[in-house]
Motif scaffolding. Structure first.
Motif, short mmCIF file in Angstrom:
data_model
loop_
_atom_site.label_atom_id
_atom_site.label_comp_id
_atom_site.label_asym_id
_atom_site.label_seq_id
_atom_site.Cartn_x
_atom_site.Cartn_y
_atom_site.Cartn_z
N ARG A 164 0.81 -1.22 0.00
CA ARG A 164 0.00 0.00 0.00
C ARG A 164 0.84 1.27 0.00
NH1 ARG A 164 -4.81 -0.88 2.87
NH2 ARG A 164 -5.30 1.25 2.30
N ILE A 165 0.21 2.35 -0.35
CA ILE A 165 0.80 3.68 -0.24
C ILE A 165 0.63 4.12 1.21
CG2 ILE A 165 0.63 6.07 -1.02
CD1 ILE A 165 -0.55 4.93 -3.66
N SER A 166 1.67 4.67 1.80
CA SER A 166 1.60 5.03 3.22
C SER A 166 0.60 6.17 3.44
CB SER A 166 2.98 5.43 3.74
OG SER A 166 3.36 6.68 3.20
N GLU A 167 0.04 6.18 4.65
CA GLU A 167 -0.90 7.24 4.99
C GLU A 167 -0.20 8.59 4.98
OE1 GLU A 167 -2.89 6.29 8.63
OE2 GLU A 167 -4.26 4.91 7.62
N GLN A 168 1.07 8.62 5.38
CA GLN A 168 1.82 9.87 5.36
C GLN A 168 1.93 10.41 3.93
OE1 GLN A 168 5.80 9.52 6.86
NE2 GLN A 168 6.17 11.72 6.80
N SER A 169 2.18 9.55 2.98
CA SER A 169 2.27 9.98 1.58
C SER A 169 0.93 10.49 1.08
CB SER A 169 2.74 8.83 0.69
OG SER A 169 4.03 8.43 1.04
N LEU A 170 -0.14 9.83 1.47
CA LEU A 170 -1.47 10.27 1.07
C LEU A 170 -1.80 11.64 1.67
CD1 LEU A 170 -3.50 6.94 1.27
CD2 LEU A 170 -2.80 8.16 -0.78
N LEU A 171 -1.40 11.85 2.92
CA LEU A 171 -1.66 13.15 3.55
C LEU A 171 -0.82 14.26 2.94
CD1 LEU A 171 -2.08 12.15 7.29
CD2 LEU A 171 -3.81 13.15 5.79
N ILE A 172 0.42 13.94 2.57
CA ILE A 172 1.25 14.95 1.90
C ILE A 172 0.64 15.30 0.55
CG2 ILE A 172 3.51 15.31 0.80
CD1 ILE A 172 4.70 13.69 3.16
N ALA A 173 0.19 14.30 -0.18
CA ALA A 173 -0.48 14.56 -1.46
C ALA A 173 -1.74 15.39 -1.24
CB ALA A 173 -0.81 13.25 -2.16
N ALA A 174 -2.47 15.11 -0.17
CA ALA A 174 -3.68 15.86 0.14
C ALA A 174 -3.36 17.30 0.50
CB ALA A 174 -4.45 15.19 1.28
N LEU B 127 -8.57 11.08 10.85
CA LEU B 127 -7.45 11.91 10.41
C LEU B 127 -7.69 12.42 8.98
CD1 LEU B 127 -4.62 13.05 10.91
CD2 LEU B 127 -3.71 10.90 10.04
N PHE B 128 -8.16 11.56 8.12
CA PHE B 128 -8.42 11.95 6.73
C PHE B 128 -9.73 12.71 6.61
CE2 PHE B 128 -5.24 8.73 6.25
CZ PHE B 128 -4.52 9.12 5.14
N ARG B 129 -10.74 12.27 7.35
CA ARG B 129 -12.06 12.89 7.26
C ARG B 129 -12.01 14.37 7.62
NH1 ARG B 129 -16.50 10.54 11.01
NH2 ARG B 129 -15.71 8.64 10.09
N TYR B 130 -11.14 14.74 8.56
CA TYR B 130 -11.08 16.13 8.99
C TYR B 130 -9.93 16.91 8.38
CZ TYR B 130 -14.45 14.38 12.33
OH TYR B 130 -15.55 13.79 12.89
N SER B 131 -8.82 16.26 8.10
CA SER B 131 -7.67 17.02 7.60
C SER B 131 -7.81 17.40 6.13
CB SER B 131 -6.37 16.26 7.83
OG SER B 131 -6.37 15.05 7.13
N VAL B 132 -8.39 16.54 5.32
CA VAL B 132 -8.51 16.88 3.89
C VAL B 132 -9.43 18.09 3.69
CG1 VAL B 132 -9.27 16.05 1.63
CG2 VAL B 132 -7.87 14.58 3.08
#
Length: 91
Positions: free
Chosen positions: A37-47, A69-74
């Protein structure tokens, strides 16, 4: 004469959002196939750099929508981008 940045910036911003959207789609695909999988950190940086693409990827692929974390940060990243656009236009 118009500065080339005004033409280049929207293209780069669209590209960043497209990459972010694609990363969320790829990670969902990999999750279904039980692959690496792609790491959550990478997904958040992309976001952070492409929040609209990340949000669209979350909605379209139904991916990472249950994680707070994703529901609120994005959406927060989208808000930050909107505030930056407003601030730049006012200055």
């Amino acid at each position: 004469m118009t500065d080339p940045v005004y033409f280049l910036f929207p293209l780069v911003y669209i590209a960043l959002n497209a990459v972010s959207f694609a990363l969320y789609g790829m990670d969902k695909y990999k999750a279904r196939k039980e692959k690496w999988r792609i790491s959550e950190q990478s997904l958040l940086i992309a976001a952070f750099f492409g929040p609209i693409g990340a949000w669209l990827g979350m909605v379209q692929f139904r991916h990472k929508t249950q994680k707070p974390l994703f529901r609120y940060s994005v959406p927060a990243f989208i808000g930050v981008h909107l505030l930056l656009v407003l601030w730049i236009n006012l200055v």
